[in-house]
Design an enzyme around this catalytic site. Structure first.
Site, short mmCIF file in Angstrom:
data_model
loop_
_atom_site.label_atom_id
_atom_site.label_comp_id
_atom_site.label_asym_id
_atom_site.label_seq_id
_atom_site.Cartn_x
_atom_site.Cartn_y
_atom_site.Cartn_z
N GLY A 292 0.56 -29.86 19.98
CA GLY A 292 0.82 -29.40 18.62
C GLY A 292 1.71 -28.17 18.62
CB VAL A 293 3.61 -26.57 16.03
CG1 VAL A 293 4.70 -27.61 16.22
CG2 VAL A 293 2.74 -26.92 14.84
N GLY A 294 2.59 -24.03 17.46
CA GLY A 294 1.92 -22.74 17.32
C GLY A 294 1.74 -22.04 18.66
CG ASN A 295 1.99 -17.96 18.53
OD1 ASN A 295 3.16 -18.17 18.88
ND2 ASN A 295 1.69 -17.25 17.46
CD GLU B 260 4.60 -34.22 14.78
OE1 GLU B 260 3.66 -35.03 14.61
OE2 GLU B 260 4.64 -33.11 14.24
CB ILE C 89 -8.28 -24.46 9.78
CG1 ILE C 89 -6.77 -24.29 9.59
CG2 ILE C 89 -9.08 -23.49 8.90
CD1 ILE C 89 -6.26 -24.37 8.19
CE LYS D 191 -6.67 -14.96 7.05
NZ LYS D 191 -5.26 -14.93 7.41
N1 COA Z 1 -10.35 -20.04 7.93
C1 COA Z 1 -9.36 -19.45 7.24
N2 COA Z 1 -8.16 -19.16 7.77
C2 COA Z 1 -7.97 -19.46 9.06
C3 COA Z 1 -8.96 -20.05 9.85
C4 COA Z 1 -10.20 -20.34 9.24
N3 COA Z 1 -11.18 -20.91 9.91
N4 COA Z 1 -8.48 -20.23 11.09
C5 COA Z 1 -7.21 -19.78 11.08
N5 COA Z 1 -6.91 -19.31 9.87
C6 COA Z 1 -5.65 -18.73 9.44
C7 COA Z 1 -5.20 -17.60 10.37
O1 COA Z 1 -5.83 -16.39 10.00
C8 COA Z 1 -3.72 -17.60 10.14
O2 COA Z 1 -3.49 -16.99 8.89
P1 COA Z 1 -2.20 -16.07 8.61
O3 COA Z 1 -1.03 -17.02 8.67
O4 COA Z 1 -2.46 -15.52 7.26
O5 COA Z 1 -2.19 -15.06 9.73
C9 COA Z 1 -3.38 -19.09 9.97
O6 COA Z 1 -4.63 -19.71 9.60
C10 COA Z 1 -2.87 -19.75 11.24
O7 COA Z 1 -3.80 -19.55 12.25
P2 COA Z 1 -3.40 -19.25 13.76
O8 COA Z 1 -4.64 -18.79 14.47
O9 COA Z 1 -2.20 -18.37 13.82
O10 COA Z 1 -3.13 -20.69 14.34
P3 COA Z 1 -1.90 -21.62 14.57
O11 COA Z 1 -0.57 -20.99 14.34
O12 COA Z 1 -2.18 -22.21 15.89
O13 COA Z 1 -2.11 -22.72 13.41
C11 COA Z 1 -3.05 -24.59 12.29
C12 COA Z 1 -3.30 -23.44 13.29
C13 COA Z 1 -4.30 -25.42 12.20
C14 COA Z 1 -2.73 -24.00 10.91
C15 COA Z 1 -1.84 -25.42 12.82
O14 COA Z 1 -2.14 -25.87 14.12
C16 COA Z 1 -1.56 -26.62 11.94
O15 COA Z 1 -0.89 -26.52 10.92
N6 COA Z 1 -2.12 -27.79 12.32
C17 COA Z 1 -2.01 -29.04 11.58
C18 COA Z 1 -0.80 -29.84 11.94
C19 COA Z 1 -0.77 -30.17 13.40
O16 COA Z 1 -1.76 -30.23 14.11
N7 COA Z 1 0.46 -30.41 13.87
C20 COA Z 1 0.71 -30.78 15.24
C21 COA Z 1 0.65 -32.25 15.38
S1 COA Z 1 1.96 -32.88 16.29
#
Ligand code: COA
Length: 501
Positions: A268-271, A293, A363, A407
């Protein structure tokens, strides 16, 4: 004639972005190219947003239905959202202005599995597509198109739309020519045939898009960069998640459930995903392949080091440094790197056949292994499901990862019941946080709950989760998946009321 547009008839349709945008009207359905900030049109949407602003200022309606590959960039999603010019958008988005419009109720949004989008358009589920606005990196003499840095749903938009507007972007690397594999063998049921792909790096299509040149109403020349994705250096949390996952994969190799070179990976994407890829790059495995993807920084580094033999994706999603390295050396990746339509990169048949190791962010997860990838506190969209469902349901191994808290520790990412379900307990086999890894395979719901609390929850929230679970085991009306329904979502309610779970 411009060196990028070799077809005379299409060259004759060159015009400005403003003239091209004037061919799009209120109420139109528009299929835009673009996937994770790569290969989106860069000037026509901005011109369209200006027209929308002018129409709104004059008290006239002007909104379109916008279909894309996935997320795009500020000059597309951002501009049209700021102009309040999108009535309905699909699928995945991640633009802050677009997200605000959706969560404020100004824009309707359909969040779809990315593999479903093209076929739903072919089935007619979204209605008629009026216009395709597609970035390409060149036009051949015979009118075929050299795709850009993403493929996404472009083949479908070009086939389905009544009218085509092309942006020919001179910024895109000419060495993209030959890197794509556009499969024209899909059909509508009941005429479908097996897709003849058995290896991630296999070519089954052709390098170019075919079009009906008579549908092209405008060609616009551009010279603008893709949106580049900034990655932060892996922190302690993402390094810990990566370490747990790599140890687990080593264990699976030892147990004979994975070959030494693993199975093709999807990331997936992200850090966190990027940190896992960095871990794999420095880890014990060699000769890996990817059927995924997006190609992000971590995967490029694996290709550069040779840890990864080959990668198949639908788009690039790279930082500016990684993109510069790739562009400097793109021709040398011929045969090791392929971009395909997203209906193929994410196809359930292929994911199941190849036996992928799917690794995606989330999430929150609940005690029984249901996963929420898309919603914050039950109601607000974050991004969308993207390809995570395509991969998770059909992979050999489906892994979901998150820090145990969000958070600043005020939110537990392990909760009694998720506030929205994207991946049910049936599609989730492994959950990883920085605390540890829970291997849920072969476990009943109650055994899963005990393991998820013990291995994945943050110590600050473990006692409260245990307390909920023990009381549910005593007080729930059924003991297969014990829940106290009046309390199951109280953690989210508490956060909304008090700012802390
Ligand atoms: N409740 C509320 N907010 C939450 C949370 C929770 N349980 N867990 C994470 N967050 C928030 C973080 O605080 C952060 O918020 P900010 O942007 O205001 O700082 C944001 O969600 C992103 O979280 P982060 O820990 O930086 O994770 P990430 O960049 O790895 O993203 C997803 C996590 C789930 C959002 C991301 O993986 C995603 O969009 N996934 C769905 C699509 C996917 O899986 N694509 C790949 C398939 S090929």
């Amino acid at each position: 004639m411009s060196s990028r547009i070799l077809n005379r008839a299409l060259h004759d349709r060159l015009m400005s972005a403003d003239e091209a945008a004037a061919l799009i009207h209120d109420g139109d359905h528009v299929g835009m190219s673009g996937f994770t900030g790569a290969g989106h049109p860069k000037t026509v949407p901005l011109a369209l947003a200006r027209r929308m602003d002018a129409a709104h200022a004059a008290g006239q309606p002007f909104k379109i239905g916008m279909w894309t590959g996935a997320s795009t960039a500020p000059e597309l999603d951002g501009a049209l959202a700021r102009a309040n010019g999108v009535d309905l958008r699909l699928p995945y988005q991640s633009d802050p202005a677009c997200r605000d419009r959706i969560n404020h109720g100004d824009m309707d949004y359909i969040d779809l599995h990315l593999s479903h989008v093209a076929q739903y358009a072919w089935f007619g589920f979204f209605g008629k597509l009026d216009t395709a606005v597609v970035e390409v990196s060149g036009v051949l003499e015979d009118g075929r198109l050299v795709p850009s840095s993403s493929v996404g749903n472009n083949k479908t938009w070009l086939d389905q739309a009544d009218k085509i507007i092309l942006e020919v972007n001179a910024w895109q690397n000419p060495a993209l020519d030959g890197l794509h594999d556009i499969y024209y063998g899909t059909a509508l049921p009941p005429h479908r045939q097996p897709i003849p792909l058995t290896r991630p790096e296999q070519r089954i299509g052709e390098p170019y898009f075919r079009i009906d040149p008579a549908k092209v109403v405008a060609v616009v020349e551009t010279d603008h960069p893709d949106r580049q994705t900034a990655f932060s250096a892996p922190d302690e949390t993402s390094l810990a998640i990566a370490a747990h996952l790599i140890e687990f994969l080593q264990h699976e190799v030892k147990a004979g459930r994975l070959p030494p070179e693993l199975l093709p990976i999807q990331s997936g994407v992200g850090n966190i995903a990027n940190a896992v890829l960095a871990g794999l790059n420095n880890g014990p495995f060699q000769g890996l392949s990817a059927f995924t993807e997006v190609l992000q920084d971590g995967m490029l580094e694996m290709l550069e080091s040779g840890t990864l033999k080959s990668a198949s994706a639908t788009a690039f999603s790279l930082s500016s440094e990684a993109l510069a390295r790739l562009n400097a050396d793109l021709a040398s990746y011929r045969g090791r790197l392929l971009l395909r339509p997203q209906e193929i990169s994410n196809h359930p048949e292929l994911i199941r056949r190849l036996g992928l190791i799917a690794m995606n962010g989330m999430i929150e997860a609940d005690l029984y292994g249901n996963v929420n990838s898309t919603h914050v506190m039950g109601s607000s969209i974050m991004n969308g499901i993207g390809g995570s469902g395509d991969f998770a349901r059909n992979a050999y191994l489906s892994v979901f990862m998150t820090p145990s808290t969000a958070k600043g520790g005020r939110i537990s990412c392990i909760v009694p019941m998720v506030s929205h379900v994207d991946h049910t307990e049936h599609d989730v086999q492994v959950i990883v946080t920085e605390q540890g890894l829970a291997d849920l395979r072969g476990l009943s719901p109650k055994k899963r709950a005990a393991l998820i609390i013990e291995r994945c929850a943050h110590p600050d929230y473990r006692p409260a989760l245990n307390d909920y679970y023990q009381r549910a085991c005593r007080g729930a009306p059924g003991l297969h998946t014990p829940h106290l329904l009046g309390e199951a979502l109280s953690w989210h309610q508490r956060y909304l009321a008090d700012g802390r779970m």
